[in-house]
Design an enzyme around this catalytic site. Structure first.
Site, PDB file in Angstrom:
ATOM      1  N   CYS A  83       0.847  -1.185   0.000  1.00  0.00           N
ATOM      2  CA  CYS A  83       0.000   0.000   0.000  1.00  0.00           C
ATOM      3  C   CYS A  83       0.883   1.235   0.000  1.00  0.00           C
ATOM      4  O   CYS A  83       1.999   1.205   0.491  1.00  0.00           O
ATOM      5  CB  CYS A  83      -0.961   0.070   1.191  1.00  0.00           C
ATOM      6  SG  CYS A  83      -2.037  -1.331   1.344  1.00  0.00           S
TER       7      CYS A  83
ATOM      8  N   ARG B  72       3.503  -0.603  -4.937  1.00  0.00           N
ATOM      9  CA  ARG B  72       3.278  -1.035  -3.554  1.00  0.00           C
ATOM     10  C   ARG B  72       1.883  -1.600  -3.323  1.00  0.00           C
ATOM     11  O   ARG B  72       1.544  -2.019  -2.215  1.00  0.00           O
ATOM     12  CB  ARG B  72       3.489   0.137  -2.621  1.00  0.00           C
ATOM     13  CG  ARG B  72       4.913   0.564  -2.664  1.00  0.00           C
ATOM     14  CD  ARG B  72       5.193   1.526  -1.585  1.00  0.00           C
ATOM     15  NE  ARG B  72       6.593   1.476  -1.304  1.00  0.00           N
ATOM     16  CZ  ARG B  72       7.120   0.937  -0.232  1.00  0.00           C
ATOM     17  NH1 ARG B  72       6.355   0.399   0.685  1.00  0.00           N
ATOM     18  NH2 ARG B  72       8.405   0.922  -0.050  1.00  0.00           N
TER      19      ARG B  72
ATOM     20  N   TRP C   3      -3.131  -2.620  -1.470  1.00  0.00           N
ATOM     21  CA  TRP C   3      -2.961  -4.071  -1.604  1.00  0.00           C
ATOM     22  C   TRP C   3      -3.886  -4.664  -0.548  1.00  0.00           C
ATOM     23  O   TRP C   3      -3.684  -4.475   0.646  1.00  0.00           O
ATOM     24  CB  TRP C   3      -1.505  -4.470  -1.345  1.00  0.00           C
ATOM     25  CG  TRP C   3      -1.244  -5.926  -1.560  1.00  0.00           C
ATOM     26  CD1 TRP C   3      -1.027  -6.550  -2.746  1.00  0.00           C
ATOM     27  CD2 TRP C   3      -1.176  -6.943  -0.557  1.00  0.00           C
ATOM     28  NE1 TRP C   3      -0.827  -7.893  -2.547  1.00  0.00           N
ATOM     29  CE2 TRP C   3      -0.910  -8.159  -1.210  1.00  0.00           C
ATOM     30  CE3 TRP C   3      -1.310  -6.953   0.836  1.00  0.00           C
ATOM     31  CZ2 TRP C   3      -0.778  -9.368  -0.525  1.00  0.00           C
ATOM     32  CZ3 TRP C   3      -1.181  -8.142   1.515  1.00  0.00           C
ATOM     33  CH2 TRP C   3      -0.921  -9.337   0.836  1.00  0.00           C
TER      34      TRP C   3
ATOM     35  N   ASN D  26      -1.840   2.404   5.921  1.00  0.00           N
ATOM     36  CA  ASN D  26      -1.040   1.215   5.585  1.00  0.00           C
ATOM     37  C   ASN D  26      -0.846   0.410   6.858  1.00  0.00           C
ATOM     38  O   ASN D  26      -0.632   0.993   7.913  1.00  0.00           O
ATOM     39  CB  ASN D  26       0.352   1.613   5.083  1.00  0.00           C
ATOM     40  CG  ASN D  26       0.313   2.243   3.710  1.00  0.00           C
ATOM     41  OD1 ASN D  26      -0.739   2.287   3.081  1.00  0.00           O
ATOM     42  ND2 ASN D  26       1.450   2.718   3.251  1.00  0.00           N
ATOM     43  N   GLY D  27      -0.843  -0.918   6.721  1.00  0.00           N
ATOM     44  CA  GLY D  27      -0.648  -1.752   7.911  1.00  0.00           C
ATOM     45  C   GLY D  27      -1.896  -2.541   8.213  1.00  0.00           C
ATOM     46  O   GLY D  27      -2.819  -2.600   7.386  1.00  0.00           O
TER      47      GLY D  27
ATOM     48  N   GLU E 183      15.392 -19.734  -6.822  1.00  0.00           N
ATOM     49  CA  GLU E 183      15.192 -18.340  -7.236  1.00  0.00           C
ATOM     50  C   GLU E 183      14.666 -18.281  -8.681  1.00  0.00           C
ATOM     51  O   GLU E 183      13.803 -17.464  -9.000  1.00  0.00           O
ATOM     52  CB  GLU E 183      16.504 -17.564  -7.065  1.00  0.00           C
ATOM     53  CG  GLU E 183      16.526 -16.173  -7.651  1.00  0.00           C
ATOM     54  CD  GLU E 183      15.419 -15.239  -7.164  1.00  0.00           C
ATOM     55  OE1 GLU E 183      14.743 -15.534  -6.169  1.00  0.00           O
ATOM     56  OE2 GLU E 183      15.202 -14.205  -7.832  1.00  0.00           O
TER      57      GLU E 183
ATOM     58  N   LYS F 297      11.122 -16.499  -9.722  1.00  0.00           N
ATOM     59  CA  LYS F 297      10.971 -15.402 -10.695  1.00  0.00           C
ATOM     60  C   LYS F 297       9.921 -15.775 -11.746  1.00  0.00           C
ATOM     61  O   LYS F 297       9.095 -14.961 -12.120  1.00  0.00           O
ATOM     62  CB  LYS F 297      12.301 -15.124 -11.404  1.00  0.00           C
ATOM     63  CG  LYS F 297      13.270 -14.264 -10.651  1.00  0.00           C
ATOM     64  CD  LYS F 297      12.843 -12.818 -10.625  1.00  0.00           C
ATOM     65  CE  LYS F 297      13.341 -12.089  -9.395  1.00  0.00           C
ATOM     66  NZ  LYS F 297      13.109 -12.635  -8.097  1.00  0.00           N
TER      67      LYS F 297
ATOM     68  N   GLU G 206       6.375 -15.785 -10.239  1.00  0.00           N
ATOM     69  CA  GLU G 206       5.963 -14.430  -9.883  1.00  0.00           C
ATOM     70  C   GLU G 206       5.446 -13.613 -11.066  1.00  0.00           C
ATOM     71  O   GLU G 206       4.414 -12.957 -10.963  1.00  0.00           O
ATOM     72  CB  GLU G 206       7.208 -13.705  -9.367  1.00  0.00           C
ATOM     73  CG  GLU G 206       7.128 -13.166  -7.996  1.00  0.00           C
ATOM     74  CD  GLU G 206       8.438 -12.490  -7.635  1.00  0.00           C
ATOM     75  OE1 GLU G 206       8.351 -11.530  -6.911  1.00  0.00           O
ATOM     76  OE2 GLU G 206       9.532 -12.905  -8.071  1.00  0.00           O
TER      77      GLU G 206
ATOM     78  N   HIS H  35      13.377 -39.603  -6.167  1.00  0.00           N
ATOM     79  CA  HIS H  35      12.652 -40.020  -4.955  1.00  0.00           C
ATOM     80  C   HIS H  35      11.180 -39.611  -5.008  1.00  0.00           C
ATOM     81  O   HIS H  35      10.508 -39.617  -3.977  1.00  0.00           O
ATOM     82  CB  HIS H  35      13.340 -39.432  -3.717  1.00  0.00           C
ATOM     83  CG  HIS H  35      14.737 -39.942  -3.516  1.00  0.00           C
ATOM     84  ND1 HIS H  35      15.010 -41.256  -3.214  1.00  0.00           N
ATOM     85  CD2 HIS H  35      15.945 -39.331  -3.624  1.00  0.00           C
ATOM     86  CE1 HIS H  35      16.321 -41.430  -3.123  1.00  0.00           C
ATOM     87  NE2 HIS H  35      16.913 -40.282  -3.373  1.00  0.00           N
TER      88      HIS H  35
ATOM     89  N   LYS I 249       5.192  -4.663  -3.956  1.00  0.00           N
ATOM     90  CA  LYS I 249       6.549  -4.487  -3.446  1.00  0.00           C
ATOM     91  C   LYS I 249       6.486  -4.233  -1.946  1.00  0.00           C
ATOM     92  O   LYS I 249       5.602  -3.510  -1.492  1.00  0.00           O
ATOM     93  CB  LYS I 249       7.189  -3.288  -4.156  1.00  0.00           C
ATOM     94  CG  LYS I 249       8.686  -3.175  -3.976  1.00  0.00           C
ATOM     95  CD  LYS I 249       9.414  -4.110  -4.874  1.00  0.00           C
ATOM     96  CE  LYS I 249      10.915  -3.954  -4.824  1.00  0.00           C
ATOM     97  NZ  LYS I 249      11.588  -5.140  -5.380  1.00  0.00           N
TER      98      LYS I 249
END
Ligand code: F6R
Length: 612
Positions: A2, A27, A73, A99-100, A483, A487, A490, A506, A607
């Site tokens: 946010c 954000r 967000w 925000n929060g 990683e 990517k 995402e 396995h 972000k």
């Protein structure tokens, strides 16, 4: 997560708010909204979707020289118009952006409902507007302070109140908030990006602080049990190039940031390598040779990509410095009541320095008397301040949600740390010098890989067409695979699973078909033959292969089958992981591009994850 922006001054607020929000959109991009205060009271416009749509749809008469804006967000309630911020008391008296997360929102909502208040949204934030409107305190500052004293959770908040049209009141507890000083105008924001075009004279609020912002200046307070107590906080000039927040000629921030990696790598190394003594200088670490020798173990803590690069770093530190090291997801750490050892160096790894899970891990370590440092990009961020010492990444602002250049610099910061830890142990001067030489070559080698992007494109097209993929690697190649999968997931929404190559047989080998490509990390190291053998097992079952490897690695008859090869230059084995990571960024980028996706704003993400 946010974004907040606010303006008060001589200009119309709305265009400035929209402009500021567009710079904060990474954000949170579920919805956006603005409120302005004018002669005729408060006006609010808010909408699910993008800031651009909000701006285009603003009513003609939306005037006011004070205003607040938000890009969301979603946490409480779906991403719709009603849940978008600003929230109001429904009577045009109070507007708030937040925000929060308010942890006791359910109880506060129930109490308001019991008092006959009709709540319009599903959000935690709306309670703030109703509570401030209902407060019987005289000043807006006292009203806000009274309400915040009843809030459990985290917030960066900004309030407009129709009865106090000359001010915006802001407060911070766990979510960043800053005040920007202009000429007869003032700004507030959750992030420098929103205001840097207008001012670089900035005052950051600390947790537990509040500020009154008028067109002529600002006053700060500490939120004590007895109410707001005035404190002095001066604005300082920050040395930042506003263009660093622009994508410029690049079609996206992610592309720009990928191509900034060679320069970024030079920045993190600059002034820190001591060629003569084959070691590194890390001024912010605050550990002398004796302290360094006392360290018996290193634990790296980060989330998402910062966790995966932490795994790369742990392998690097163990290999070079011969100090046992491991990485753990910071988001899980404190929930298992970790044993904090006095001779362990805890390393909190974070681009934003705001990731709340990582911040809380540092607090847990400190509470139990442990020693933590930060490896952080954003100077003065919460994690950097909480750790109190560490290594700054100097990667410049990272705007794209998918982390690239910060991650590369994290790896290099670990190499600098490993060098120091190693040189007070058994790493010889010659080995130290060899590592420095290899580090100095990395920026050019990263550039070399970026220059091969066109050759990777046909491979990316194929990957884009696959529903599901494996990424595999062993030992130092495994975090690279993790990683790479991250990517791809995402930004291209392909289903990608990372496995240790050795674990395939396995279980997961059962999934290999001609429809499921495997991206294999095969450095020319002590495991190369075993890795190639595993590739044969995949090929024998019809699985297509993309092999990221070094020149000269013999893949034999695999190359006659469904197998593409991507090469990276050789470095020291310990440094190989970062070079092997770069083509995976390119691959993910090009796959997302082939799918026509919004690369900088991937679905459901944002972000800086400032909520648990
Ligand atoms: C992946 C990504 C995230 C972040 C994670 C930690 O590309 O960007 O996984 O790495 O949310 O963020 P920071 O480093 O800001 O703590």
């Amino acid at each position: 997560m946010c974004g907040i922006v606010g303006y008060i001054g001589t200009q119309q607020a709305a265009p400035l708010l929209i402009e500021g929000l567009s710079r904060l959109e990474h954000r949170g991009y579920d919805s956006a909204g603005v409120a302005v205060g004018g002669a005729t009271g408060l006006r609010v416009a808010k909408k699910a979707g993008r800031v651009r749509d909000l701006g285009e749809g603003l009513p003609k008469r939306f005037s006011g020289k004070a205003g607040i804006g938000h890009t969301r967000w979603a946490t409480h309630g779906p991403a719709n118009d009603v849940n978008a911020h600003p929230h109001t008391d429904g009577k045009g008296l109070v507007a708030v952006v937040h925000n929060g997360i308010i942890d006791n929102a359910a109880a506060l909502r129930a109490a308001l409902s019991a008092d006959g208040v009709e709540l319009a949204s599903d959000t935690d934030t709306e309670v703030l507007a109703h509570m401030v409107a209902a407060s019987e305190q005289e000043s807006l500052e006292d009203k806000v302070a009274e309400v915040l004293s009843r809030i459990e959770g985290t917030y960066g908040v900004a309030f407009l109140h129709a009865d106090f049209p000359d001010r915006i009141v802001v407060a911070r507890n766990g979510s960043p908030l800053l005040v920007g000083v202009g000429e007869k105008e003032m700004f507030v924001a959750s992030d420098l990006a929103a205001v840097v075009r207008y001012t670089t004279t900035i005052a950051h609020l600390d947790d537990g602080e509040m500020a009154t912002v008028t067109a002529g200046g600002f006053t700060t307070y500490r939120l004590d049990a007895t109410g707001p107590a005035a404190i002095e906080r001066r604005a300082q000039s920050v040395d930042i190039d506003p263009d660093a927040y622009e994508a410029g000629e690049h079609e996206s921030f992610m592309l720009k940031e990928m191509y900034e990696q060679p320069a970024g790598a030079e920045s993190v190394l600059r002034g820190r390598l001591d060629e003569r003594f084959g070691t590194s200088h890390l001024g912010g670490l605050g550990l002398d040779a004796r302290d360094l020798r006392e360290i018996k173990r290193v634990k790296l803590l980060g989330c998402g990509s910062a966790y995966y690069v932490g795994q790369m770093g742990a392998a690097l530190i163990e290999e070079l410095a011969r100090v046992p090291a491991d990485a753990e997801a910071a988001s899980e750490f404190r929930y298992r009541n970790p044993i904090i050892e006095p001779d362990t160096l805890y390393v909190a790894v974070s681009q934003s320095g705001e990731t709340v899970d990582t911040l809380l891990a540092v607090q847990e370590i400190k509470r139990k008397g442990g020693r933590a440092i930060g490896v952080v990009n954003v100077v003065g961020s919460a994690i950097a301040r909480e750790a109190g010492r560490g290594i700054y990444l100097h990667a410049g602002p990272e705007v794209a949600v998918a982390s690239t250049k910060a991650l590369t610099n994290m790896f290099l910061a670990f190499a600098l740390l490993a060098l120091q830890l190693g040189r007070v142990r058994d790493l010889s001067l010659a080995q130290g010098k060899e590592l420095i030489a290899a580090l100095n070559e990395l920026p050019g080698q990263i550039q070399q890989i970026l220059d091969t992007a066109d050759a990777i494109e046909p491979i990316a097209q194929r990957i884009a067409a696959a529903e599901s993929l494996f990424f595999i690697g062993r030992v130092r190649g495994f975090p690279v695979a993790r990683e790479g999968a991250q990517k791809l997931k995402e930004i291209s929404y392909r289903h990608a699973e990372a496995y240790q190559t050795s674990e395939l047989k396995h279980g997961p080998l059962a999934l290999i078909t001609p429809e499921l490509p495997t991206v294999a990390i095969v450095p020319d190291d002590e495991l190369v033959e075993r890795n190639v053998a595993a590739l044969h097992e995949i090929a024998a079952r019809g699985g297509p292969l993309v092999v990221v490897t070094h020149p000269g690695v013999d893949l034999g008859e695999l190359e006659e089958g469904d197998c593409s090869r991507i090469e990276v230059p050789r470095s020291l084995r310990a440094l190989d992981p970062i070079l092997l990571t770069i083509p995976l960024q390119i691959l993910a980028y090009q796959a997302a591009q082939a799918l026509g996706l919004d690369i900088d704003k991937p679905r459901n993400l944002a972000k800086s994850v400032t909520v648990e």
